[in-house]
Design an enzyme around this catalytic site. Structure first.
Site, PDB file in Angstrom:
ATOM      1  N   SER A 122       0.846  -1.197   0.000  1.00  0.00           N
ATOM      2  CA  SER A 122       0.000   0.000   0.000  1.00  0.00           C
ATOM      3  C   SER A 122       0.877   1.241   0.000  1.00  0.00           C
ATOM      4  O   SER A 122       2.026   1.198   0.473  1.00  0.00           O
ATOM      5  CB  SER A 122      -0.868   0.040   1.264  1.00  0.00           C
ATOM      6  N   TYR A 135      -1.451  -0.588  10.198  1.00  0.00           N
ATOM      7  CA  TYR A 135      -1.579  -0.953   8.781  1.00  0.00           C
ATOM      8  C   TYR A 135      -0.310  -0.573   8.001  1.00  0.00           C
ATOM      9  O   TYR A 135       0.261  -1.390   7.277  1.00  0.00           O
ATOM     10  CB  TYR A 135      -2.809  -0.241   8.222  1.00  0.00           C
TER      11      TYR A 135
HETATM   12  N1  LIG Z   1      -8.827  -0.534  -1.456  1.00  0.00           N
HETATM   13  C1  LIG Z   1      -7.783   0.255  -1.363  1.00  0.00           C
HETATM   14  O1  LIG Z   1      -7.910   1.485  -1.515  1.00  0.00           O
HETATM   15  C2  LIG Z   1      -6.407  -0.286  -1.087  1.00  0.00           C
HETATM   16  C3  LIG Z   1      -5.327   0.590  -1.152  1.00  0.00           C
HETATM   17  C4  LIG Z   1      -4.055   0.104  -0.885  1.00  0.00           C
HETATM   18  C5  LIG Z   1      -3.871  -1.232  -0.584  1.00  0.00           C
HETATM   19  N2  LIG Z   1      -4.944  -2.075  -0.514  1.00  0.00           N
HETATM   20  C6  LIG Z   1      -4.681  -3.480  -0.209  1.00  0.00           C
HETATM   21  O2  LIG Z   1      -5.357  -4.289  -1.149  1.00  0.00           O
HETATM   22  C7  LIG Z   1      -5.636  -5.545  -0.555  1.00  0.00           C
HETATM   23  C8  LIG Z   1      -7.098  -5.874  -0.757  1.00  0.00           C
HETATM   24  O3  LIG Z   1      -7.870  -4.926  -0.015  1.00  0.00           O
HETATM   25  P1  LIG Z   1      -9.349  -4.491  -0.420  1.00  0.00           P
HETATM   26  O4  LIG Z   1      -9.379  -3.031  -0.493  1.00  0.00           O
HETATM   27  O5  LIG Z   1      -9.810  -5.289  -1.571  1.00  0.00           O
HETATM   28  O6  LIG Z   1     -10.107  -4.905   0.921  1.00  0.00           O
HETATM   29  P2  LIG Z   1     -11.430  -5.744   1.129  1.00  0.00           P
HETATM   30  O7  LIG Z   1     -11.722  -5.634   2.580  1.00  0.00           O
HETATM   31  O8  LIG Z   1     -12.479  -5.329   0.144  1.00  0.00           O
HETATM   32  O9  LIG Z   1     -11.005  -7.228   0.768  1.00  0.00           O
HETATM   33  C9  LIG Z   1     -10.109  -7.944   1.566  1.00  0.00           C
HETATM   34  C10 LIG Z   1     -10.382  -9.418   1.383  1.00  0.00           C
HETATM   35  O10 LIG Z   1      -9.459 -10.131   2.218  1.00  0.00           O
HETATM   36  C11 LIG Z   1     -10.169 -11.132   2.901  1.00  0.00           C
HETATM   37  N3  LIG Z   1      -9.473 -11.486   4.129  1.00  0.00           N
HETATM   38  C12 LIG Z   1      -9.497 -10.844   5.330  1.00  0.00           C
HETATM   39  N4  LIG Z   1      -8.791 -11.522   6.236  1.00  0.00           N
HETATM   40  C13 LIG Z   1      -8.298 -12.616   5.600  1.00  0.00           C
HETATM   41  C14 LIG Z   1      -7.502 -13.723   6.021  1.00  0.00           C
HETATM   42  N5  LIG Z   1      -7.086 -13.824   7.284  1.00  0.00           N
HETATM   43  N6  LIG Z   1      -7.182 -14.662   5.107  1.00  0.00           N
HETATM   44  C15 LIG Z   1      -7.611 -14.577   3.836  1.00  0.00           C
HETATM   45  N7  LIG Z   1      -8.374 -13.565   3.378  1.00  0.00           N
HETATM   46  C16 LIG Z   1      -8.715 -12.600   4.269  1.00  0.00           C
HETATM   47  C17 LIG Z   1     -11.533 -10.524   3.149  1.00  0.00           C
HETATM   48  O11 LIG Z   1     -12.510 -11.515   3.468  1.00  0.00           O
HETATM   49  C18 LIG Z   1     -11.791  -9.818   1.836  1.00  0.00           C
HETATM   50  O12 LIG Z   1     -12.385 -10.684   0.877  1.00  0.00           O
HETATM   51  C19 LIG Z   1      -5.248  -5.428   0.915  1.00  0.00           C
HETATM   52  O13 LIG Z   1      -3.979  -6.007   1.125  1.00  0.00           O
HETATM   53  C20 LIG Z   1      -5.193  -3.946   1.135  1.00  0.00           C
HETATM   54  O14 LIG Z   1      -4.340  -3.601   2.193  1.00  0.00           O
HETATM   55  C21 LIG Z   1      -6.204  -1.633  -0.759  1.00  0.00           C
END
Ligand SMILES: NC(=O)c1ccc[n+]([C@@H]2O[C@H](COP(=O)([O-])OP(=O)(O)OC[C@H]3O[C@@H](n4cnc5c(N)ncnc54)[C@H](O)[C@@H]3O)[C@@H](O)[C@H]2O)c1
Length: 247
Positions: A122, A135
């Protein structure tokens, strides 16, 4: 390809893009991803549970690509953040990435095959952000771990890279952009003038996973429309200094 956290958000976009690109895709997520819309094999479980991870690999087989996308966030100032929430974030984001990557790498090395790992980090792992201490620390640690794995497993032909998304319109950020004023204010700080999409993150993940990136390893590629590197542009600046060097 195995995509962790692929039942929703960015992971679902990555899984869908991988299916469209012809990969056989497995998803490891506590949520069910088998409702048909993604066309993936769904395995329910946590990345932080080594036994569950081994069971998935036994059933799915050692994948050619692993995308460590599973991640959670718990907001709060460091002075108030409950220790169990700090541990929860580190357990899923950092330890989960380690557990899955190591389990797959061990199998590849034993089998004499090589694959590619892409970790989703991130912009918060590059720059500190309000209330995101646990985070951000977890993501910065995954970025370093990416380098470490690239160093240790490179001699086996295993490539390990990371993608650091910025302001993305989807997944865990959805509540932030529900308010149009907040959305506009944030967009105005991005050099490209808009939020990114989960599909744009997925494109970069697939690039790093593919043989097109055959000589790329140990990188943490920031996919953020330029926002992380533009902090100086938001500092106040007297007009007078910009005349220096001009007639
Ligand atoms: N959305 C954003 O703006 C953004 C920005 C930077 C980084 N990220 C990163 O992208 C990745 C995905 O995030 P997102 O935004 O899609 O979030 P989200 O909450 O929509 O999806 C996360 C997914 O991970 C699953 N999950 C949670 N705990 C878990 C575990 N212990 N084992 C397996 N799966 C698990 C959840 O059930 C969910 O399906 C993350 O690593 C997040 O840090 C997201």
């Amino acid at each position: 390809m195995l995509v962790t956290g692929g039942a929703s958000g960015l992971g679902a976009a990555i899984a869908a893009a991988a299916v469209a690109a012809g990969y056989r895709v497995g998803v490891l997520d506590p949520l069910d991803a088998s409702d048909g819309h993604l066309g993936v094999e769904s395995f329910r479980g946590s990345v932080a549970d080594p036994d569950a991870v081994e069971e998935v690999l036994d059933r799915f087989g050692a994948p050619d690509v692993v995308v460590n996308n599973a991640g959670i966030v718990r907001f709060g100032p460091l002075t108030d953040l409950p220790l169990d929430q700090w541990r929860e974030v580190l357990d899923v984001n950092l330890t989960g990435t380690f557990v899955v990557a190591r389990a797959v790498a061990r199998r590849w090395i034993e089998m004499g095959t090589a694959g590619s790992i892409v970790n989703v980090t991130s912009m918060n792992g590059v720059a500190a952000g309000p209330n995101a201490g646990a985070y951000g620390a977890s993501k910065a640690a995954v970025a370093l771990l990416t380098n470490q794995m690239a160093l240790e497993w490179g001699p086996h032909g295993i490539r390990v890279n990371a993608v650091a998304p910025g302001l993305i319109d989807g997944g865990m950020s959805t509540p932030i952009y529900a308010d149009p004023d907040t959305r506009r204010a944030r967009e105005s700080k991005v050099p490209l003038g808009r939020l990114g999409t989960p599909d744009e993150v997925a494109d970069v993940v697939l690039f790093l996973a593919s043989s097109t990136a055959a000589y790329v390893t140990g990188q943490n590629l920031v996919v953020d429309g330029g926002v992380t590197g533009s902090v100086i542009a938001h500092l106040p600046r007297p007009v007078s200094v910009d005349s220096v060097g001009h007639d």
